[in-house]
Design a protein around this motif. Structure first.
Motif, PDB file in Angstrom:
ATOM      1  N   LEU A 159       3.945 -12.878 -77.119  1.00 22.52           N
ATOM      2  CA  LEU A 159       2.831 -12.535 -77.999  1.00 22.52           C
ATOM      3  C   LEU A 159       1.844 -13.690 -78.080  1.00 22.52           C
ATOM      4  CD1 LEU A 159       1.533 -10.453 -79.802  1.00 22.52           C
ATOM      5  CD2 LEU A 159       2.930 -11.281 -81.704  1.00 22.52           C
ATOM      6  N   ARG A 160       2.350 -14.913 -78.099  1.00 24.86           N
ATOM      7  CA  ARG A 160       1.443 -16.065 -78.114  1.00 24.86           C
ATOM      8  C   ARG A 160       0.550 -16.092 -76.879  1.00 24.86           C
ATOM      9  NH1 ARG A 160       3.293 -20.104 -74.866  1.00 24.86           N
ATOM     10  NH2 ARG A 160       5.025 -20.680 -76.222  1.00 24.86           N
ATOM     11  N   GLU A 161       1.141 -15.878 -75.719  1.00 26.50           N
ATOM     12  CA  GLU A 161       0.363 -15.890 -74.481  1.00 26.50           C
ATOM     13  C   GLU A 161      -0.652 -14.744 -74.456  1.00 26.50           C
ATOM     14  OE1 GLU A 161       0.295 -18.256 -72.162  1.00 26.50           O
ATOM     15  OE2 GLU A 161       1.643 -19.339 -73.526  1.00 26.50           O
TER      16      GLU A 161
ATOM     17  N   PHE B  31      -2.097 -13.451 -77.137  1.00 28.72           N
ATOM     18  CA  PHE B  31      -3.177 -13.861 -78.043  1.00 28.72           C
ATOM     19  C   PHE B  31      -4.109 -14.861 -77.364  1.00 28.72           C
ATOM     20  CE2 PHE B  31      -0.913 -12.393 -81.996  1.00 28.72           C
ATOM     21  CZ  PHE B  31      -1.976 -11.673 -82.512  1.00 28.72           C
ATOM     22  N   LEU B  32      -3.546 -15.819 -76.650  1.00 25.99           N
ATOM     23  CA  LEU B  32      -4.375 -16.820 -75.980  1.00 25.99           C
ATOM     24  C   LEU B  32      -5.267 -16.170 -74.930  1.00 25.99           C
ATOM     25  CD1 LEU B  32      -1.927 -19.842 -75.510  1.00 25.99           C
ATOM     26  CD2 LEU B  32      -3.680 -19.488 -77.258  1.00 25.99           C
ATOM     27  N   ALA B  33      -4.715 -15.205 -74.203  1.00 28.89           N
ATOM     28  CA  ALA B  33      -5.491 -14.534 -73.159  1.00 28.89           C
ATOM     29  C   ALA B  33      -6.659 -13.746 -73.735  1.00 28.89           C
ATOM     30  CB  ALA B  33      -4.586 -13.603 -72.356  1.00 28.89           C
ATOM     31  N   THR B  34      -6.451 -13.140 -74.885  1.00 28.12           N
ATOM     32  CA  THR B  34      -7.496 -12.272 -75.444  1.00 28.12           C
ATOM     33  C   THR B  34      -8.431 -12.984 -76.414  1.00 28.12           C
ATOM     34  OG1 THR B  34      -5.911 -11.532 -77.138  1.00 28.12           O
ATOM     35  CG2 THR B  34      -6.134 -10.178 -75.181  1.00 28.12           C
ATOM     36  N   SER B  35      -8.069 -14.159 -76.905  1.00 27.27           N
ATOM     37  CA  SER B  35      -8.951 -14.864 -77.839  1.00 27.27           C
ATOM     38  C   SER B  35      -9.915 -15.816 -77.124  1.00 27.27           C
ATOM     39  CB  SER B  35      -8.129 -15.648 -78.874  1.00 27.27           C
ATOM     40  OG  SER B  35      -7.325 -16.633 -78.248  1.00 27.27           O
ATOM     41  N   HIS B  36      -9.714 -15.974 -75.813  1.00 32.45           N
ATOM     42  CA  HIS B  36     -10.645 -16.810 -75.044  1.00 32.45           C
ATOM     43  C   HIS B  36     -12.017 -16.142 -75.010  1.00 32.45           C
ATOM     44  CE1 HIS B  36     -12.420 -19.217 -71.903  1.00 32.45           C
ATOM     45  NE2 HIS B  36     -12.594 -18.145 -71.156  1.00 32.45           N
ATOM     46  N   VAL B  37     -13.050 -16.924 -75.289  1.00 24.44           N
ATOM     47  CA  VAL B  37     -14.417 -16.402 -75.278  1.00 24.44           C
ATOM     48  C   VAL B  37     -15.254 -17.260 -74.335  1.00 24.44           C
ATOM     49  CG1 VAL B  37     -16.479 -15.882 -76.645  1.00 24.44           C
ATOM     50  CG2 VAL B  37     -14.197 -15.617 -77.671  1.00 24.44           C
ATOM     51  N   GLU B  38     -15.814 -16.632 -73.328  1.00 24.66           N
ATOM     52  CA  GLU B  38     -16.655 -17.349 -72.374  1.00 24.66           C
ATOM     53  C   GLU B  38     -17.892 -17.912 -73.072  1.00 24.66           C
ATOM     54  OE1 GLU B  38     -16.033 -18.077 -69.360  1.00 24.66           O
ATOM     55  OE2 GLU B  38     -14.272 -16.828 -68.951  1.00 24.66           O
TER      56      GLU B  38
ATOM     57  N   ARG C  67     -18.057 -23.566 -82.608  1.00 31.05           N
ATOM     58  CA  ARG C  67     -18.004 -24.663 -81.644  1.00 31.05           C
ATOM     59  C   ARG C  67     -16.763 -24.544 -80.761  1.00 31.05           C
ATOM     60  NH1 ARG C  67     -19.592 -27.525 -86.266  1.00 31.05           N
ATOM     61  NH2 ARG C  67     -17.465 -28.269 -86.606  1.00 31.05           N
ATOM     62  N   GLY C  68     -16.956 -24.614 -79.453  1.00 29.45           N
ATOM     63  CA  GLY C  68     -15.846 -24.556 -78.519  1.00 29.45           C
ATOM     64  C   GLY C  68     -15.268 -23.161 -78.384  1.00 29.45           C
ATOM     65  N   ASP C  69     -14.127 -23.098 -77.732  1.00 35.65           N
ATOM     66  CA  ASP C  69     -13.450 -21.826 -77.481  1.00 35.65           C
ATOM     67  C   ASP C  69     -12.460 -21.557 -78.610  1.00 35.65           C
ATOM     68  OD1 ASP C  69     -12.156 -19.617 -76.495  1.00 35.65           O
ATOM     69  OD2 ASP C  69     -11.521 -20.542 -74.609  1.00 35.65           O
ATOM     70  N   PRO C  70     -12.568 -20.407 -79.305  1.00 36.88           N
ATOM     71  CA  PRO C  70     -11.626 -20.126 -80.400  1.00 36.88           C
ATOM     72  C   PRO C  70     -10.173 -20.091 -79.939  1.00 36.88           C
ATOM     73  CG  PRO C  70     -12.874 -18.156 -79.800  1.00 36.88           C
ATOM     74  CD  PRO C  70     -13.522 -19.318 -79.110  1.00 36.88           C
ATOM     75  N   ALA C  71      -9.946 -19.820 -78.663  1.00 35.01           N
ATOM     76  CA  ALA C  71      -8.576 -19.771 -78.147  1.00 35.01           C
ATOM     77  C   ALA C  71      -7.870 -21.110 -78.299  1.00 35.01           C
ATOM     78  CB  ALA C  71      -8.571 -19.339 -76.680  1.00 35.01           C
ATOM     79  N   VAL C  72      -8.626 -22.204 -78.256  1.00 35.57           N
ATOM     80  CA  VAL C  72      -8.025 -23.537 -78.363  1.00 35.57           C
ATOM     81  C   VAL C  72      -7.412 -23.738 -79.745  1.00 35.57           C
ATOM     82  CG1 VAL C  72      -8.453 -26.015 -78.313  1.00 35.57           C
ATOM     83  CG2 VAL C  72      -9.540 -24.525 -76.617  1.00 35.57           C
ATOM     84  N   ARG C  73      -8.210 -23.483 -80.784  1.00 31.15           N
ATOM     85  CA  ARG C  73      -7.681 -23.698 -82.133  1.00 31.15           C
ATOM     86  C   ARG C  73      -6.623 -22.659 -82.483  1.00 31.15           C
ATOM     87  NH1 ARG C  73     -12.226 -24.404 -85.978  1.00 31.15           N
ATOM     88  NH2 ARG C  73     -10.512 -24.552 -87.465  1.00 31.15           N
ATOM     89  N   ILE C  74      -6.762 -21.439 -81.978  1.00 34.54           N
ATOM     90  CA  ILE C  74      -5.741 -20.423 -82.215  1.00 34.54           C
ATOM     91  C   ILE C  74      -4.430 -20.830 -81.555  1.00 34.54           C
ATOM     92  CG2 ILE C  74      -5.050 -18.047 -81.634  1.00 34.54           C
ATOM     93  CD1 ILE C  74      -7.986 -17.248 -82.118  1.00 34.54           C
ATOM     94  N   GLY C  75      -4.513 -21.354 -80.345  1.00 33.62           N
ATOM     95  CA  GLY C  75      -3.316 -21.809 -79.649  1.00 33.62           C
ATOM     96  C   GLY C  75      -2.622 -22.937 -80.379  1.00 33.62           C
TER      97      GLY C  75
END
Length: 202
Positions: free
Chosen positions: A88-90, A92-99, A177-185
């Protein structure tokens, strides 16, 4: 070929209507814009607009609905022997990445939602329905816990979804600021210190 062209035209028109609506919501607030005003700005009648969007909410929430669909697809694509928390973590990371090129629009959507409490409540109710699908998928990764598998799966999904949503909202509040996937991860990693044993014991 004709059906594919018609579908493409429909998708492009939906995107254009949504773009117009989101810009109006950003300028005036979600509750201060009527469907009639959106239709007029798009050069359509209200009746025609409702052929593309069943409700006013859908004009804004299409992106979030798409994210939940992608989350389910990403989770289903994870290796079958991967633990529920890791999978589930992976996902979330795949889908929360924003170009970078679409972050401004995603930030705009997040800000509109943050300023519309009633819409947030309706979004939360819809998210609970989507959670049920994810819960079933996570429960399937707990074969040794059939009796309580769904209860454990709901805890996992509820906890990780709450963390992801909280961090996305923080990303919006911080100006995108930045990619939300980073802070979510990073936040999910902290949560996993208490959940990781479920992977080991599944």
């Amino acid at each position: 070929m004709t059906e594919q062209l018609a579908e493409r035209r429909r998708r492009l028109l939906r995107d254009e209507i949504s773009r117009i609506a989101v810009n109006m919501f950003a300028e005036r607030g979600f509750d201060n814009v009527t469907v009639g005003e959106i239709a007029a700005a798009a050069g359509l009648s209200e009746r025609t607009l409702f052929r593309y969007f069943a409700t006013k909410d859908e004009l804004l929430l299409g992106y979030e609905h798409h994210l939940w669909e992608r989350l389910g697809e990403a989770l289903a694509a994870r290796p079958h022997d991967e633990g529920p928390v890791t999978a589930l973590r992976e996902a979330f990371l795949a889908t929360s990445h924003v170009e970078p090129q679409v972050r401004e629009r995603v930030l705009q959507l997040g800000r509109i939602l943050a300023q519309a409490p009633e819409l947030q409540a309706r979004t939360h109710a819809r998210r609970l329905n989507n959670d049920d699908v994810i819960v079933e998928m996570v429960a399937g990764r707990l074969p040794g816990r059939r009796a309580k598998g769904r209860d454990l799966a709901r805890v996992i999904v509820s906890a990780m979804s709450a963390v992801a949503a909280t961090e996305f909202n923080a990303w919006v509040a911080a100006g995108g600021r930045g990619d939300p996937a980073v802070r979510i991860g990073e936040a999910l990693h902290l949560l996993e210190t208490g959940l990781r044993q479920l992977d080991a014991n599944s």
